[in-house]
Design an enzyme around this catalytic site. Structure first.
Site: not given
Length: 506
Positions: A260, A297
């Protein structure tokens, strides 16, 4: 208590070199620096453990996961105290993150007990079929082998030592070697202690879990290049993740890298919603931007609105909310410096207009101040540098000329973790035209919410097309995450007794 060592297959091991933690408050601690030799010892032990752990019953693995959760729960006050010292995050936030971490472990325990993830399939033999008979065919998902996990900076628990990557890999039957994050080594160590106690309680091979602390870049390189590592789970920067991804691809035997890496998570405020709720959307967006000092995030870093008086109301409401937030401590000095540099660069761009903190300050030392900027859509479309994530409490409003330009913006986006639609009933037709484009750009699409809350569930997708993640078919949150660490195997003409788990045994 912190011992400053690595956990290698059940043994706490020091080293000749050490590094000092850099806490937001409190005294620094000494920790041993990781080395390629320690990585090799940990991975060799993991491979040896896989022979037994990969064959354990789902009931035994579920009990192990539940025991880890229990041991973490018993250390929650200690974890919150040292975690807050190391990261600057409030203790209550870390207590809540402990709950999310143990909840993930228990969720995976329930998930593997049910057994649906095995995806059992059976084509029975057809010996009399013409022109050719069909053999008996069974399919089941099997664990892939030792998994490397990189601890994340922004979630020292839920995406770190016992976070979702570790939980899903252990649930699948894969031993795990974790590279601890140097921003919270003491927190990592205490969680590793909890895992090791749970392992001993259930008599599981010591090689099933190891923690190698950071402090040296060659640890990560050695881990992803080790020939016995079968897959990698990573949450971190685009630059660091891409470098490791390339190393995985360049191995003699390439392996999957589930990284990620970066996402700005744009929010499209459609016209009827902007007309009806400009101020409240602006205030809510400001709260989402600054949650965790903008270090989530899923922070919605860009808002796309049609320029005009209602857009001005939206910006003014967001700016007022952001100006009321005092400077906040970031996770590490390096992250704070990167934020200050990135925010200053955006602010200095000739096409952007600043709406907060008119003294020009973006923070100093380890602190950050929220920054709100706007830019005409034409300029944003022409300037790719404004598309990049600034990790921290920065928001950018992209002012579109009209709804058609919104579609052009959507089509130009890189891959994202999330995309959000703020909409009213009168916006449904326009939303319907946007969604086919948004589906190709993100793993999660929201309506009338903010993406900084990620539910841990069967349906969650926390991933997306590159650069949000390196594998668009995967998620690092929710039970679907287990699919990263299993692979389908077909057994032809083998009896059920030789195919583990096939007949439904727990």
């Amino acid at each position: 208590m912190s011992v400053g060592k690595h956990l290698i297959a059940g043994s706490w091991i020091g080293g000749e070199r050490t590094f000092r933690s850099d806490p937001a408050h409190g005294e620094p601690r000494e920790f041993s620096v990781g080395t390629p030799d320690l990585v090799d010892a940990a991975v060799e032990a993991a491979e040896a453990a896989f022979a037994s752990y990969g064959k354990t019953s789902r009931a035994d693995r579920a009990a192990f996961l539940n025991e880890i959760a229990k041991e973490i729960d018993s250390r929650v006050d200690e974890i919150a105290k040292i975690g807050s010292q190391e990261t600057g995050l409030p203790e209550q936030r870390l207590i809540a993150e402990c709950g999310r971490t143990t909840g993930q472990l228990r969720l995976f325990a329930d998930h593997i007990t049910a057994g649906d993830y095995l995806d059992r399939r059976h084509d029975a033999a057809l010996p009399d079929r013409a022109p050719l008979p069909r053999p008996d065919l069974k399919l089941i998902q099997r664990p892939i082998g030792p998994v490397a996990v990189f601890g994340a900076s922004n979630f020292p628990l839920a995406f770190s030592v016992a976070g979702g990557d570790t939980a899903s890999a252990l649930a699948a039957g894969c031993p795990v070697v974790v590279k601890g994050h140097s921003g919270h080594p003491g927190t990592s160590e205490i969680v590793a202690q909890a895992i090791d106690v749970a392992r001993k309680t259930h008599g599981i091979d010591a090689g099933v879990f190891s923690l190698v602390q950071g402090g040296s870049r060659d640890v990560g390189t050695a881990l992803v290049q080790h020939p016995l590592i079968a897959a990698v789970g990573f949450t971190g920067s685009l630059a660091g993740g891409r470098a490791l991804f390339d190393l995985c691809a360049q191995r003699p035997t390439p392996i999957p890298f589930f990284g990620e890496l970066g996402s700005v998570n744009p929010m499209f405020v459609l016209p009827a919603a902007l007309s009806a709720r400009a101020a409240s959307i602006g205030e809510g967006w400001a709260g989402s931007l600054t949650m965790g000092v903008g270090q989530f995030c899923t922070k919605p870093g860009i808002a796309i609105v049609v320029a005009g008086p209602e857009a001005d109301t939206f910006i003014a409401a967001a700016a007022t909310a952001l100006d009321g937030i005092a400077p906040q401590t970031m996770l590490t000095d390096g992250i704070a410096q990167a934020y200050q540099s990135g925010a200053a660069k955006f602010d200095s761009d000739a096409t952007t207009t600043r709406h907060t903190g008119h003294d020009g300050s973006v923070g100093d030392g380890r602190t950050a101040r929220p920054v709100l900027l706007s830019v005409p859509a034409k300029d944003w479309l022409e300037n790719a540098s404004l598309h990049h994530e600034v990790f921290g409490p920065l928001g950018l409003v992209v002012l579109a000329d009209d709804v058609r330009q919104m579609h052009k913006i959507a089509a130009s986006l890189d891959g994202q973790l999330t995309l959000t639609l703020q909409m009213e009933n009168d916006d449904r037709e326009e939303a319907g035209r946007l969604i086919p484009t948004l589906e190709r750009k993100a793993g999660r699409i929201l309506a009338n919410a903010f993406p900084t809350g990620v539910e841990v569930s069967d349906t969650m997708v926390h991933g997306g097309p590159y650069p949000a993640s390196t594998n668009f078919g995967a998620t690092s949150v929710g039970t679907l995450a287990i699919r990263r660490f299993v692979r389908p195997v077909c057994y032809q003409n083998l009896p059920d007794s030789l195919v583990d788990d096939f007949a439904g045994n727990p």
